[in-house]
Design an enzyme around this catalytic site. Structure first.
Site, PDB file in Angstrom:
ATOM      1  N   ASP A  73       1.141  -4.168  -5.624  1.00 21.71           N
ATOM      2  CA  ASP A  73       0.771  -4.829  -4.271  1.00 21.71           C
ATOM      3  C   ASP A  73       2.062  -4.536  -3.353  1.00 21.71           C
ATOM      4  O   ASP A  73       3.308  -5.000  -3.608  1.00 21.71           O
ATOM      5  CB  ASP A  73       0.788  -6.313  -4.651  1.00 21.71           C
ATOM      6  CG  ASP A  73       0.346  -7.217  -3.683  1.00 21.71           C
ATOM      7  OD1 ASP A  73      -0.721  -6.773  -3.014  1.00 21.71           O
ATOM      8  OD2 ASP A  73       1.018  -8.230  -3.238  1.00 21.71           O
ATOM      9  N   THR A 106      -2.006  -5.258   2.040  1.00 20.98           N
ATOM     10  CA  THR A 106      -0.232  -5.358   2.624  1.00 20.98           C
ATOM     11  C   THR A 106       0.251  -4.025   2.425  1.00 20.98           C
ATOM     12  O   THR A 106       1.094  -3.907   3.133  1.00 20.98           O
ATOM     13  CB  THR A 106      -0.096  -6.254   1.458  1.00 20.98           C
ATOM     14  OG1 THR A 106      -0.204  -5.735   0.023  1.00 20.98           O
ATOM     15  CG2 THR A 106      -0.253  -7.734   1.652  1.00 20.98           C
ATOM     16  N   THR A 107      -0.260  -3.066   1.602  1.00 23.72           N
ATOM     17  CA  THR A 107       0.546  -1.727   1.652  1.00 23.72           C
ATOM     18  C   THR A 107      -0.046  -1.011   2.936  1.00 23.72           C
ATOM     19  O   THR A 107       0.697  -0.501   3.816  1.00 23.72           O
ATOM     20  CB  THR A 107      -0.152  -0.834   0.439  1.00 23.72           C
ATOM     21  OG1 THR A 107      -0.158  -1.786  -0.662  1.00 23.72           O
ATOM     22  CG2 THR A 107       0.946   0.295   0.328  1.00 23.72           C
ATOM     23  N   ASP A 407      -5.259 -11.567  -5.030  1.00 24.69           N
ATOM     24  CA  ASP A 407      -5.736 -10.682  -4.008  1.00 24.69           C
ATOM     25  C   ASP A 407      -6.917 -10.596  -3.914  1.00 24.69           C
ATOM     26  O   ASP A 407      -7.643 -10.686  -2.787  1.00 24.69           O
ATOM     27  CB  ASP A 407      -5.320  -9.246  -4.279  1.00 24.69           C
ATOM     28  CG  ASP A 407      -3.887  -9.059  -3.610  1.00 24.69           C
ATOM     29  OD1 ASP A 407      -3.111  -9.829  -3.596  1.00 24.69           O
ATOM     30  OD2 ASP A 407      -3.491  -7.865  -3.550  1.00 24.69           O
TER      31      ASP A 407
HETATM   32  P1  ADP Z   1      -3.425  -2.899  -0.028  1.00 26.71           P
HETATM   33  O1  ADP Z   1      -2.067  -3.385  -0.512  1.00 26.71           O
HETATM   34  O2  ADP Z   1      -3.025  -2.098   1.304  1.00 26.71           O
HETATM   35  O3  ADP Z   1      -4.687  -3.199  -0.282  1.00 26.71           O
HETATM   36  P2  ADP Z   1      -4.247  -0.919  -1.688  1.00 26.71           P
HETATM   37  O4  ADP Z   1      -3.466   0.003  -2.829  1.00 26.71           O
HETATM   38  O5  ADP Z   1      -5.355  -1.863  -2.417  1.00 26.71           O
HETATM   39  O6  ADP Z   1      -3.426  -1.014  -0.728  1.00 26.71           O
HETATM   40  O7  ADP Z   1      -5.269   0.318  -1.230  1.00 26.71           O
HETATM   41  C1  ADP Z   1      -6.221   0.017  -0.150  1.00 26.71           C
HETATM   42  C2  ADP Z   1      -6.658   1.335   0.155  1.00 26.71           C
HETATM   43  O8  ADP Z   1      -7.640   2.015  -0.714  1.00 26.71           O
HETATM   44  C3  ADP Z   1      -7.745   0.879   1.371  1.00 26.71           C
HETATM   45  O9  ADP Z   1      -7.678   1.617   2.584  1.00 26.71           O
HETATM   46  C4  ADP Z   1      -9.265   1.161   0.563  1.00 26.71           C
HETATM   47  O10 ADP Z   1     -10.392   1.478   1.474  1.00 26.71           O
HETATM   48  C5  ADP Z   1      -9.199   2.326  -0.376  1.00 26.71           C
HETATM   49  N1  ADP Z   1      -9.699   2.413  -1.422  1.00 26.71           N
HETATM   50  C6  ADP Z   1      -9.601   1.428  -2.654  1.00 26.71           C
HETATM   51  N2  ADP Z   1     -10.684   1.808  -3.705  1.00 26.71           N
HETATM   52  C7  ADP Z   1     -11.090   2.985  -3.217  1.00 26.71           C
HETATM   53  C8  ADP Z   1     -12.251   3.741  -3.586  1.00 26.71           C
HETATM   54  N3  ADP Z   1     -12.416   3.520  -5.091  1.00 26.71           N
HETATM   55  N4  ADP Z   1     -12.231   5.098  -3.414  1.00 26.71           N
HETATM   56  C9  ADP Z   1     -11.652   5.232  -1.993  1.00 26.71           C
HETATM   57  N5  ADP Z   1     -10.648   4.529  -1.478  1.00 26.71           N
HETATM   58  C10 ADP Z   1     -10.493   3.410  -2.101  1.00 26.71           C
HETATM   59 MG    MG Z   2      -5.482  -3.814  -1.975  1.00 23.83          MG
END
Ligand code: ADP
Ligand code: MG
Length: 541
Positions: A73, A106-107, A407
């Site tokens: 996260d 948040t990332t 989250d």
């Molecule tokens: P954050 O802390 O920003 O939520 P994450 O590590 O949760 O970061 O990543 C979020 C990103 O990953 C988003 O842009 C989302 O669209 C993408 N994402 C999540 N699941 C998938 C998936 N199964 N396939 C492709 N992209 C994904």
């Molecule tokens: Mg996320």
């Protein structure tokens, strides 16, 4: 990061030695300060870039005291990271702001900010004034939000399927992603249970209590419509299960009072000792009898820092009278407990009366792993609350499962606030890119440049997603862009199959609010970093 920080801090000193007027004549200085700020903030963004997406890496964070956290996260990583440069701290604040506003993304918000800063640097090098860039970026962000709203899909809170998909998408990128099929629906149930009515747009996540208990696996986690108390029952030999419970939540102690600070009572002979013991017995017995008289059979006692919340003698009487006692209830939990039970906490013995007692069908102590917990169920509720008993085989997994569920809860809260979803997997960012580029062609002058730079910066999300998934980022993003240009609105990066497919078929959905707030907040931070032209060290007086 540190090196650039040093340059920034040294600048004013070197200028001051040149005499008063020199500071204002030095045109290069603001440029240096801006540059060093951008470099420092970008370093933070780059540090967490590899964590983005389902195939992103996790970070192991070691604290000064030796504690270790494993997380994916962004907000958690940045919160615990030691950041020295003041501009870099702004990125930490940025991810905190996103955490408060949306709870997820948040990332992404930091990665976007990093990329926008890069864009700023290029524009500054072309000689465009920071204020011009800043204003253009604000307009571009507004336009981006409009574009996102345009491609979003309105949903209803009864569309359980969409809610579960969104929660699962957020869980997919976590360390505990293999449990998303359990935690996703659980998050949806929690929020739907605490939301007042389907028209309401606010959810108070304090009404969802997560109790962590080491042991078992995450799959053993359950949602309990009632209360789970981490403290086990106190009285040995007393009841451990009570049906048709009458519960009192008290805030006073049932133990002999202590003398005031600094005072001493000196007992010189045995008869005096005898009297003290007799008095104590009478005093405690009186309290216990009054509680019994009110009809109470389950007693919850708040933790006290002054003296024992309940003495051994009192416990002995309670056990005899078949009253179940749970003591050391944390002060922070009182609000949740009194809300769930529908009573007020009782602050003095006089108020222990029947009207102030809560009722529940069942209060029982149950073994969980090597420990025990107390479960209260069948409460006639006035306020909607719910408890999750979270299990995990070790502390690191348990803590991360807790954060991940939080989250997912936030994602559903976002959907309650703003009922629209968009596809994930780079879809929103590439759409913003293409449409902003189109829009930029209608603009003239510096604005056109800035809009184009803003649009290019958005590609960082699909680029990073594919990079982290081990794909060729340039190839993937180019294909994605082409397919969107040809009208395939839902073409997204399928990180599992390693190609571009219809991402909605893969159930990758996320709340609109997460994406819009990421763009708004990132732009805001970048704009304020741009407008700083000096760092002044305060004397500290
Ligand atoms: P954050 O802390 O920003 O939520 P994450 O590590 O949760 O970061 O990543 C979020 C990103 O990953 C988003 O842009 C989302 O669209 C993408 N994402 C999540 N699941 C998938 C998936 N199964 N396939 C492709 N992209 C994904
Ligand atoms: Mg996320």
């Amino acid at each position: 990061m540190t090196a650039s920080g040093d340059t920034a801090r040294k600048m004013p000193t070197s200028n001051r030695t040149q005499g008063g007027g020199a500071v204002f004549k030095d045109k290069e200085k603001p440029e240096h300060v801006r540059d060093s700020n951008i470099v420092a903030a970008k370093a933070v963004a780059d540090a967490i870039r590899t964590s983005l997406g389902p195939r992103g890496m996790d970070k192991m964070i070691q604290q000064g005291n030796g504690d270790v956290t494993i997380t994916n996260d962004g907000a958690t990583i940045l919160k615990q990271m030691q950041v020295l440069h003041p501009a870099a701290k702004m990125l930490v604040e940025l991810s905190k702001a996103q955490d408060i506003e949306a709870g997820d993304g948040t990332t992404s918000v930091c990665v976007i900010a990093g990329s926008l800063l890069d864009a700023c640097r290029k524009l500054l090098n072309r000689g465009i004034h920071p204020t011009t860039i800043s204003e253009s970026f604000q307009r571009a962000a507004h336009k981006a939000i409009e574009i996102l709203e345009g491609i979003s899909k309105p949903i209803d809170l009864n569309d359980r399927e969409y809610l579960v998909k969104s929660a699962s998408t957020s869980l997919n990128s976590k360390v505990v992603s293999q449990y998303s099929s359990l935690l996703g629906p659980m998050a949806v149930d929690c929020v739907l249970k605490v939301v007042d009515s389907l028209e309401d747009d606010q959810v108070d996540l304090r009404n969802v209590k997560i109790v962590k208990k080491l042991g078992g696996v995450v799959e053993d986690s359950t949602l309990i419509d009632g209360i789970v108390l981490d403290q086990k029952t106190k009285n040995v030999g007393g009841p451990s299960k009570i049906e048709k419970a009458k519960i009192a939540l008290i805030q006073f102690c049932i133990s002999p009072p202590k003398t005031d600070m600094e005072n001493q009572v000196i007992i010189s002979d045995y008869t005096q000792m005898d009297r003290v013991l007799k008095e104590e017995r009478a005093y405690i017995l009186n309290i216990v009898k009054q509680i019994k008289k009110a009809g109470c059979n389950v007693l919850l006692i708040q933790k006290s820092i002054l003296r024992d919340a309940v003495s051994d003698l009192a416990l002995h009487f309670f056990a005899k009278m078949k009253i179940l006692v749970v003591s050391d209830i944390e002060r922070d939990d009182i609000e949740f407990l009194s809300k769930t039970l529908g009573t007020r906490p009782i602050a003095s013995l006089d108020h222990v009366i029947q009207e102030h007692l809560a009722t529940a069908d069942l209060v029982e102590e149950i073994p969980v792993g090597t420990d025990k917990i107390v479960k209260i169920t069948g409460i006639e509720k006035k306020f909607k609350t719910v408890t999750v008993l979270m299990r995990g085989s070790n502390k690191l997994v348990l803590d991360e499962a807790d954060r991940s569920l939080h989250d997912a809860l936030c994602v559903i809260r976002c959907l309650v606030k703003k009922r629209a979803v968009i596809a994930g997997g780079g879809v929103p960012e590439i759409e913003v890119h293409l449409r902003l580029m189109e829009h930029a062609q209608k603009l003239s002058g510096m604005d056109a440049y800035c809009f184009q730079a803003f649009a290019d910066a958005m590609e960082v999300i699909p680029y990073t997603l594919s990079e982290n998934a081990g794909l060729n980022p340039i190839e993937t993003v180019t294909e994605l862009r082409n397919r969107h240009a040809n009208g395939e609105l839902n073409a997204g990066i399928n990180v599992r199959k390693g190609c571009i497919t219809n991402i909605e078929d893969e159930s990758v959905l996320q709340p609109l609010l997460v994406s819009t707030s990421a763009i708004t907040l990132a732009t805001e931070t970048v704009r304020s970093i741009l407008k700083i032209d000096d760092i002044i060290t305060a004397t500290g007086h």
